[in-house]
Design an enzyme around this catalytic site. Structure first.
Site, mmCIF file in Angstrom:
data_model
loop_
_atom_site.group_PDB
_atom_site.id
_atom_site.type_symbol
_atom_site.label_atom_id
_atom_site.label_comp_id
_atom_site.label_asym_id
_atom_site.label_seq_id
_atom_site.Cartn_x
_atom_site.Cartn_y
_atom_site.Cartn_z
ATOM 1 N N LYS A 1 4.775 8.081 -0.558
ATOM 2 C CA LYS A 1 4.184 8.762 0.584
ATOM 3 C C LYS A 1 5.271 9.237 1.548
ATOM 4 O O LYS A 1 6.365 8.663 1.583
ATOM 5 C CB LYS A 1 3.260 7.805 1.350
ATOM 6 N N ARG B 1 -8.657 3.821 -6.399
ATOM 7 C CA ARG B 1 -9.704 3.962 -7.428
ATOM 8 C C ARG B 1 -9.432 3.066 -8.629
ATOM 9 O O ARG B 1 -10.366 2.642 -9.310
ATOM 10 C CB ARG B 1 -9.828 5.437 -7.821
#
Length: 500
Positions: free
Chosen positions: A276, A350
């Protein structure tokens, strides 16, 4: 902690007296009497519309003209138009009052519910205002060692005058219990990630839930490996802190079907090798907000001893960089047996949910399963910080969740599921990929479809993407900057209504 009392007698030892007036600016007989006691201060204030209009949320703090006694300030709170007044708005008004009192350094306040508000009983109105004030009293300053005196100030107590104080107190006790569950959710979310490792977080869950009669099981990496949880374990393999799966079971009524709540608990998310940007990476301590909402909901349900059967499953991992970290292009085998090509290690939530929802279904056979996760930045782009996204395979379930959210002002917006989205997570070498094969397209919908691949036939399912609402960079009516505690009140309300 803020002390709240209810009375139908004389108000004692208060520095600030609060009254409520709507946009009609009319004083009933009770308010006229109070106005006379304060030498016309209320009527003079509302006569000047530059000072006060009665608009919802308007707060006017006026120095008292009474020289004797404890009361130093009269606080007039605007109700707006009565037909637009909801329970959520009354709670938020209570929060605003507390914040104004804090700014004015008023340590004790009394709320006088003496004028009739036809939409609510006096005890309901009183409990709602008090609940909002209690929620707004939350602070997280345990690591501040140099607080100034002004920053340390807090309202000490609220006294609420209402004609049915006993019933108001009973209603408030339930709301206070739910608020304390919200406080746990805020606390654990606000904790720095070096403090709330998966093990520490899991132990805190045990400490708060077991005394409430909830069975809690902490599953470590060895057992998860035996269960085949390759997706969850892959996310955490770059961290030196062992991943945990925490399973909570509350049995409140044997005749009711089981509801499963599943939460994403990424304690800190660097993005892994798909790193990130550093600018806001510190905010990734909030990436376990879904798990915190699940735990908070379990606290609220068990604390009330509701006649329901609820299970909570949260996957607690750290998505870190190391020589052992998961690589883009790796293939993992999930507990369901389905394989996933990990094209982006920053689409990790997820993967955690894939194994967690499968475990919940295999072990508990729920009729209804709701997963909660700070899953995608795309949902924030779509809905901002006003709504969380709601995806569901069942219209009735989605409607019940949306209704519950409206009632507590934790709003949900129904988002689409479609076969064309499902087709976008295909892989050439595995059963599916963890991101879309069309870059930047329908990111939150793609993530929802990925989770849907792990929902069994016959299970009513909803996925709540709370990435835009789990934390806030500004003060709200019900709390400071930081973790919001979103989802606890929504899910508590939904669970109460589910079997009705």
């Amino acid at each position: 902690m803020l002390n709240v009392n209810f009375t139908n007698g004389e108000l004692l030892n208060t520095q600030g007296l609060v009254v409520f007036i709507d946009e009609q600016l009319k004083l009933d007989s009770n308010l006229i009497t109070l106005d006379q006691q304060h030498h016309g201060l209320i009527s003079k204030t509302i006569a000047d519309k530059l000072q006060f209009t009665g608009k919802y949320g308007q707060i006017k703090v006026i120095p008292s003209v009474i020289k004797s006694g404890e009361i130093k300030y009269l606080i007039i709170a605007g109700l707006g138009t009565e037909e637009k007044l909801t329970e959520a708005k009354v709670e938020e008004l209570g929060g605003k009052i507390l914040q104004y009192a804090t700014s004015a350094k008023i340590s004790t306040i009394s709320l006088k519910i003496i004028n009739r508000i036809s939409r609510f009983t006096s005890q309901t109105f009183a409990s709602l205002v008090a609940s909002g004030a209690f929620l707004a009293s939350y602070r997280f300053d345990k690591y501040r060692t140099n607080l100034k005196e002004a920053e340390k100030f807090a309202v000490e107590s609220i006294e609420v005058f209402t004609d049915n104080n006993t019933e108001a107190a009973k209603l408030f006790e339930v709301k206070k219990l739910v608020a304390e569950a919200v406080f746990f959710t805020r606390d654990i979310s606000n904790e720095p990630s070096n403090i709330k490792t998966p093990q520490v977080y899991a132990e805190r869950i045990v400490d708060i839930l077991e005394p409430l009669g909830v069975d809690v099981d902490i599953i470590g990496e060895r057992e998860m490996k035996n269960l085949g949880m390759g997706a969850l374990l892959g996310v955490g393999q770059g961290s030196q802190n062992e991943s945990k799966l925490v399973v909570m079971e509350y049995k409140g009524g044997s005749k009711y079907p089981t509801i499963a709540l599943v939460g994403k608990g990424v304690i800190f998310d660097t993005g892994g090798i798909s790193l990130k940007p550093s600018s806001n990476m510190h905010l990734m301590r909030y990436d376990m907000g879904g798990s915190a909402a699940v735990v908070g909901s379990m606290i609220a349900v068990a604390g009330q001893k509701l006649p329901v059967n609820i299970v909570g499953v949260v996957g607690l991992v750290e998505n870190m960089l190391s020589g052992n970290a998961q690589r883009p292009g790796d293939v993992v085998t999930t507990m369901s047996g389905q394989t996933v090509e990990v094209l982006n290690t920053d689409a990790e939530g997820r993967l955690v949910l894939a194994d967690a929802v499968w475990y919940a279904q295999e072990k508990f056979k729920p009729k209804c399963l709701i997963d909660v996760a700070t899953l995608t930045g795309a949902i924030t782009v779509a809905l901002g910080s006003t709504y969380a996204g709601c995806f569901s395979n069942n219209d009735e379930l989605a409607s019940k969740l949306i209704k519950a959210g409206e009632e507590v002002n934790e709003k949900l917006w129904r988002m689409p599921l479609h076969d064309e989205y499902d087709a976008m997570i295909g892989s050439d070498i595995a059963d599916m990929a963890n991101i879309s094969n069309i870059p930047r397209a329908a990111g939150s919908c793609i993530a929802a479809h990925f989770i849907k691949r792990f929902i069994k036939d016959g299970v009513d399912w909803a996925h709540l993407d709370i990435a835009g609402v789990a934390n806030s960079n500004k003060v709200s009516s019900l709390g400071p900057k930081g973790a919001v505690g979103y989802g606890v009140r929504l899910l508590e309300k939904f669970i109460k209504e589910y079997n009705r």
